[in-house]
Motif scaffolding. Structure first.
Motif, mmCIF file in Angstrom:
data_model
loop_
_atom_site.group_PDB
_atom_site.id
_atom_site.type_symbol
_atom_site.label_atom_id
_atom_site.label_comp_id
_atom_site.label_asym_id
_atom_site.label_seq_id
_atom_site.Cartn_x
_atom_site.Cartn_y
_atom_site.Cartn_z
ATOM 1 N N ALA A 118 0.942 -1.222 0.081
ATOM 2 C CA ALA A 118 -0.082 -0.143 -0.116
ATOM 3 C C ALA A 118 0.961 1.135 0.069
ATOM 4 C CB ALA A 118 -0.918 -0.088 1.166
ATOM 5 N N ASN A 119 0.361 2.141 -0.440
ATOM 6 C CA ASN A 119 1.082 3.514 -0.542
ATOM 7 C C ASN A 119 0.292 4.456 0.439
ATOM 8 O OD1 ASN A 119 2.902 2.714 -2.333
ATOM 9 N ND2 ASN A 119 1.544 3.493 -3.990
ATOM 10 N N ARG A 120 0.943 4.522 1.796
ATOM 11 C CA ARG A 120 0.311 5.086 2.868
ATOM 12 C C ARG A 120 1.278 6.521 2.998
ATOM 13 N NH1 ARG A 120 -0.756 -0.185 4.914
ATOM 14 N NH2 ARG A 120 -3.092 -0.424 4.780
ATOM 15 N N PRO A 121 0.587 7.497 3.695
ATOM 16 C CA PRO A 121 1.727 8.721 3.770
ATOM 17 C C PRO A 121 2.885 8.426 4.964
ATOM 18 C CG PRO A 121 -0.700 9.339 4.304
ATOM 19 C CD PRO A 121 -0.710 7.696 4.018
ATOM 20 N N SER A 122 2.514 6.895 5.748
ATOM 21 C CA SER A 122 3.753 6.741 6.338
ATOM 22 C C SER A 122 4.893 5.843 5.844
ATOM 23 C CB SER A 122 3.263 5.783 7.693
ATOM 24 O OG SER A 122 2.346 4.797 7.138
ATOM 25 N N LEU A 127 5.902 0.368 -5.613
ATOM 26 C CA LEU A 127 6.460 1.321 -6.389
ATOM 27 C C LEU A 127 6.495 0.701 -7.922
ATOM 28 C CD1 LEU A 127 9.197 2.226 -3.814
ATOM 29 C CD2 LEU A 127 7.126 3.332 -4.436
ATOM 30 N N ASP A 128 6.243 1.786 -8.756
ATOM 31 C CA ASP A 128 6.330 1.267 -10.336
ATOM 32 C C ASP A 128 5.616 0.258 -10.699
ATOM 33 O OD1 ASP A 128 8.589 3.433 -9.968
ATOM 34 O OD2 ASP A 128 9.764 2.049 -8.930
ATOM 35 N N ARG A 129 4.631 -0.059 -10.026
ATOM 36 C CA ARG A 129 3.614 -0.999 -10.657
ATOM 37 C C ARG A 129 2.270 -0.835 -10.277
ATOM 38 N NH1 ARG A 129 7.054 -3.724 -7.183
ATOM 39 N NH2 ARG A 129 6.278 -4.300 -5.123
ATOM 40 N N ARG A 130 1.439 -1.496 -10.915
ATOM 41 C CA ARG A 130 -0.132 -1.071 -10.687
ATOM 42 C C ARG A 130 -0.721 -1.929 -9.537
ATOM 43 N NH1 ARG A 130 -1.716 1.739 -15.190
ATOM 44 N NH2 ARG A 130 -0.455 1.578 -16.995
#
Ligand code: FE2
Length: 313
Positions: A118-122, A127-130
Motif C-alpha cells: 500500500a502507498n500510505r503517508p507513512s 512502487l513502479d507497478r499497478r
C-alpha cells in the motif's frame, strides 16, 4: 485456553443448492455434496436441507485429547449432557437449535495474498507497478468462517453454556443484557450472543483479505440483488473489523469482514481493554448510513418461530 478455533458451521436451509451456487459464484469451492470452502480450508460452510433457516452445527477445535473429558465435566456441572466418541465431543446447545462438536486439531493455516502493498503517508510499498486490487476482475474467495451471532431467549443462560460449559472467553459486553462478544481463538470474537424472542441465527461472518476484497464482493452482490443490502461498508468499534452485512439467497444475514482485533495475551486484554458496559449504540466507528432492521433481528423471525414450533422445538 483449550479451545483453539472455530472450524466451520453447518447451515440448514430450505434450498441448500441455491446457497451453494451463491457462494461458489463468490469463489468458494464445493467439495463433496454440500461442503463449501477453499483449497486451504476445504470445509467452512456445510449445508443441509431443512424447513427453516438456522445454524445446525458449530464445529470447534481444541488443543489435546485430554481437553475433551475436562470440557465434558464442565458441561455436566451446569447440567448439559455430552458424549465423547472417536476423539470428538458432542453436545446440544440447550438454548439453541444447534449441536456443538469439538475435535482435537491444529488451527488451520490462514493464507492471504502474497504481498500487502500500500502507498500510505507513512510509507510507500507499491512502487513502479499497478495495484493488484485495482486490476482484479473478481473478488478473492472468503478465507474462512470467522464468527457467528446467535439470538437467544436466555442471554445469561447462553453465556453460561459457552463460558462455564465450553470454556469460551468473554472479550466485551454490551450492557446491561444487550450482548456478549466471546472468543475461542485469538479473534476478538468468534461469537456474539444477543437477546431474541426465539433461538435464531443473526449472522455468520466470512473473513476476506482486506477492504478491497470486501468492497469487490459486496458490490458484486448488491449489483445482482440490490435487496440484499443490510449495512456497510463500515468499521466496527468492538472487534474493530471492517464489515459489510448482506442477505444470502436463503434470507440469512452474513458479514464480509477483515482486520479484526486479535487477543493473544488474555490477561492484558482482561485488565487493560475488556469492558462490560459498552453503550448499545457503539456499533460503528464509521458507516455509510443506518442498517436495515435485519441487522438487529431477522425480518422473518415469525416464520422461524412458526417452523420451530411445527417441529416441536
Ligand atoms: Fe459480525
Amino acid at each position: 485456553m483449550s479451545l483453539t478455533s472455530l472450524l466451520d458451521l453447518e447451515l440448514t436451509v430450505p434450498d441448500p443448492d441455491a446457497l451453494a451456487a451463491f457462494w461458489t459464484d463468490l469463489g468458494m469451492e464445493s467439495t463433496g455434496t454440500a461442503t463449501l470452502g477453499t483449497a486451504q480450508r476445504p470445509s467452512q460452510l456445510r449445508l443441509a436441507e431443512g424447513t427453516y433457516r438456522h445454524v445446525s452445527e458449530l464445529r470447534l477445535s481444541c488443543e489435546s485429547e485430554s481437553d475433551l473429558p475436562t470440557i465434558a465435566a464442565s458441561l455436566e456441572a451446569i447440567g448439559v449432557a455430552s458424549t465423547i466418541a472417536d476423539g470428538v465431543l458432542s453436545c446440544q446447545d440447550p438454548l439453541g437449535d444447534h449441536r456443538v462438536v469439538i475435535e482435537v486439531s491444529e488451527p488451520l493455516p490462514l493464507v492471504g495474498p502474497e504481498a500487502d502493498e500500500a502507498n500510505r503517508p507513512s510509507g510507500r510499498s507499491r512502487l513502479d507497478r499497478r495495484s493488484a486490487a485495482a486490476l482484479a476482475t473478481a473478488p478473492p474467495a472468503p478465507r474462512r468462517v470467522g464468527h457467528v451471532v446467535f439470538g437467544t431467549p436466555d442471554l445469561a443462560g447462553s453465556i453460561d453454556f459457552y463460558t462455564k460449559g465450553l470454556g469460551w472467553k468473554v472479550s466485551d459486553m454490551v450492557g446491561p443484557g444487550i450482548g456478549c462478544f466471546m472468543r475461542c481463538s485469538p479473534d476478538h470474537h468468534n461469537m456474539l450472543l444477543m437477546p431474541a424472542p426465539v433461538p435464531c441465527m443473526n449472522h455468520y461472518a466470512m473473513e476476506m483479505d482486506d477492504v478491497d476484497a470486501i468492497g469487490k464482493a459486496g458490490s458484486k452482490i448488491v449489483a445482482e440483488r440490490p435487496e440484499s443490502q443490510v449495512y456497510g461498508l463500515g468499521r466496527h468499534v468492538l472487534g474493530a473489523n471492517l464489515f459489510w452485512y448482506l442477505l444470502d439467497p436463503a434470507g440469512g444475514m452474513f458479514e464480509l469482514f477483515a482486520d479484526m482485533d486479535q487477543i493473544t495475551d488474555d490477561e492484558q486484554w482482561e485488565t487493560e481493554e475488556r469492558r462490560d458496559d459498552w453503550d448499545p449504540f457503539t456499533i460503528a466507528s464509521w458507516e455509510p448510513g443506518p442498517a436495515t432492521p435485519d441487522f438487529f433481528l431477522p425480518s422473518d423471525i415469525d416464520a422461524i418461530a412458526a417452523a420451530r414450533e411445527a417441529m416441536g422445538r
